[in-house]
Scaffold this active site. Structure first.
Site, PDB file in Angstrom:
ATOM      1  N   THR A 164      49.599  55.198  70.104  1.00 38.01           N
ATOM      2  CA  THR A 164      49.591  53.831  70.619  1.00 38.01           C
ATOM      3  C   THR A 164      48.683  53.692  71.837  1.00 38.01           C
ATOM      4  O   THR A 164      48.357  54.687  72.470  1.00 38.01           O
ATOM      5  CB  THR A 164      51.054  53.531  71.022  1.00 38.01           C
ATOM      6  N   VAL A 193      59.461  48.224  62.290  1.00 41.27           N
ATOM      7  CA  VAL A 193      58.924  47.766  63.574  1.00 41.27           C
ATOM      8  C   VAL A 193      59.340  48.760  64.640  1.00 41.27           C
ATOM      9  O   VAL A 193      60.496  49.197  64.672  1.00 41.27           O
ATOM     10  CB  VAL A 193      59.446  46.345  63.916  1.00 41.27           C
ATOM     11  N   GLY A 194      58.392  49.140  65.496  1.00 40.34           N
ATOM     12  CA  GLY A 194      58.678  50.124  66.539  1.00 40.34           C
ATOM     13  C   GLY A 194      58.865  49.488  67.910  1.00 40.34           C
ATOM     14  O   GLY A 194      58.953  48.264  68.046  1.00 40.34           O
ATOM     15  N   ASP A 195      58.889  50.353  68.914  1.00 40.18           N
ATOM     16  CA  ASP A 195      59.131  49.904  70.289  1.00 40.18           C
ATOM     17  C   ASP A 195      58.028  49.016  70.851  1.00 40.18           C
ATOM     18  O   ASP A 195      58.266  48.223  71.760  1.00 40.18           O
ATOM     19  CB  ASP A 195      59.276  51.130  71.198  1.00 40.18           C
ATOM     20  N   THR A 215      54.709  55.112  74.936  1.00 38.60           N
ATOM     21  CA  THR A 215      54.171  55.612  73.676  1.00 38.60           C
ATOM     22  C   THR A 215      55.010  56.805  73.220  1.00 38.60           C
ATOM     23  O   THR A 215      55.603  57.495  74.048  1.00 38.60           O
ATOM     24  CB  THR A 215      52.696  56.030  73.829  1.00 38.60           C
ATOM     25  N   GLY A 216      55.051  57.025  71.920  1.00 37.48           N
ATOM     26  CA  GLY A 216      55.806  58.165  71.404  1.00 37.48           C
ATOM     27  C   GLY A 216      56.716  57.734  70.270  1.00 37.48           C
ATOM     28  O   GLY A 216      56.444  56.729  69.599  1.00 37.48           O
ATOM     29  N   GLY A 218      58.961  55.843  68.424  1.00 39.96           N
ATOM     30  CA  GLY A 218      59.431  54.479  68.673  1.00 39.96           C
ATOM     31  C   GLY A 218      60.938  54.342  68.596  1.00 39.96           C
ATOM     32  O   GLY A 218      61.554  53.651  69.415  1.00 39.96           O
TER      33      GLY A 218
HETATM   34  N1  ASP Z   1      55.576  54.137  69.777  1.00 37.37           N
HETATM   35  C1  ASP Z   1      54.802  53.850  68.606  1.00 37.37           C
HETATM   36  C2  ASP Z   1      55.719  53.440  67.485  1.00 37.37           C
HETATM   37  O1  ASP Z   1      56.720  54.086  67.298  1.00 37.37           O
HETATM   38  C3  ASP Z   1      53.946  55.008  68.168  1.00 37.37           C
HETATM   39  C4  ASP Z   1      53.164  55.710  69.251  1.00 37.37           C
HETATM   40  O2  ASP Z   1      53.361  55.490  70.432  1.00 37.37           O
HETATM   41  O3  ASP Z   1      52.312  56.522  68.923  1.00 37.37           O
HETATM   42  O4  ASP Z   1      55.415  52.523  66.771  1.00 37.37           O
END
Ligand code: ASP
Length: 295
Positions: A164, A193-195, A215-216, A218
């Site tokens: 992200t 849907v993510g964070d 990021t990470g 979600g």
């Molecule tokens: N946080 C993002 C998600 O889960 C992915 C990412 O940060 O790489 O959609």
């Protein structure tokens, strides 16, 4: 909207991230050049007295346009081989925020999120409703197939890519802002849907405290409402490095996932932390002649 007049002038600051999922063997120079350009795109506005909201949007747009990052042009693919992107943006004076989820027909989801914030009474629009709104307000529609890159097709076959993008800023008026944009996680179920689309989880800004972009994993970030919790740590300790570190510990221990975040506090002090091997970041402030790229 004009910032409150009573606040003393502040030293502006901007920090961007290119995702916690990069691997050290992953073409570090290209990542460095990408985050450097993005922080400068936002900094040109901030340095001339511009608004934090404009700076974070400009920085995130630059990363969305860069095929190397998992947002906009470089988005990872769903299990069906399609692109579904999430983004959110927040301005910390009046807690105004906007977000979009599962969009595939715009090249800069962060700008659509800003339009949701500014031109609707809502916070989050998804999929076809978000596309219809984009058409209404004249955000250019694109063919979703143009977002599918060869690199991501190969990654889908290999599975598991992340990365992200996000930006947080403080401007001279003391307004804090944050923005986050992503293609999500590679091979995700369509409709997931993510964070990054969820205010409080991937993105938060409150000018009395600061701003955060995450990021990470979600699902883990959502479990602990990470961006808002990071600002709570900032309130407790008045130390952005401590707040970033403790927030990542929370993500790992209680969220049961990995990732990272960037922070700016109400004084313009910046910090970042991650539990993964690499998170490209770029920082800029008046004290720096050139962006700092500590990775
Ligand atoms: N946080 C993002 C998600 O889960 C992915 C990412 O940060 O790489 O959609």
């Amino acid at each position: 909207m004009a910032p409150p007049r009573s606040r003393p002038r502040r030293v502006p600051a901007l920090i961007v991230h290119g995702g916690a999922g990069a691997t050290p063997t992953d073409g570090r120079e290209e990542l460095r050049e990408g985050v450097r350009r993005a922080v400068l795109a936002g900094w040109h506005l901030l340095a001339e007295g511009g608004r934090a909201l404009d700076a974070v949007e400009a920085a995130v747009r630059a990363l969305e346009d860069h095929p190397r990052f998992n947002a906009g042009q470089g988005s990872v693919l769903t299990a069906r081989g399609t692109v579904e992107m999430d983004a959110s943006i927040m301005e910390g004076d009046r807690l105004r925020c906007g977000a979009v989820a599962a969009v595939s027909r715009v090249s800069n989801p962060v700008t659509l999120a800003r339009r949701v914030m500014e031109d609707t009474p809502h916070v989050l629009l998804v999929a076809d409703g978000a596309h219809a709104f984009a058409r209404e307000v004249g955000v250019p529609e694109i063919d979703p197939a143009t977002l599918v890159t060869e690199r991501q097709r190969a990654r889908l076959a290999a599975a598991g890519a992340r990365g992200t993008v996000g930006a947080v800023a403080l401007d001279r008026h003391g307004t804090a802002a944050a923005a986050t944009s992503t293609g999500g996680i590679s091979g995700k179920r369509p409709g997931r849907v993510g964070d990054s689309a969820l205010v409080g989880c991937g993105t938060y800004a409150d000018s009395t405290l600061g701003a955060a972009s995450c990021t990470g994993d979600g699902e883990a970030i959502i479990r602990v409402v990470l961006a808002r919790r990071a600002l709570d740590y900032l309130k407790e300790a008045d130390d952005p490095h401590y707040a970033a570190k403790v927030a990542v510990d929370l993500l790992v221990e209680e969220g049961r996932g990995g990732g990272g975040l960037i922070l700016v506090d109400w004084r313009g002090r910046m910090a970042y932390a991650h539990s993964t091997p690499l998170m490209p970041v770029a920082l800029m402030s008046p004290a720096l002649a050139e962006p700092e790229l500590p990775f």
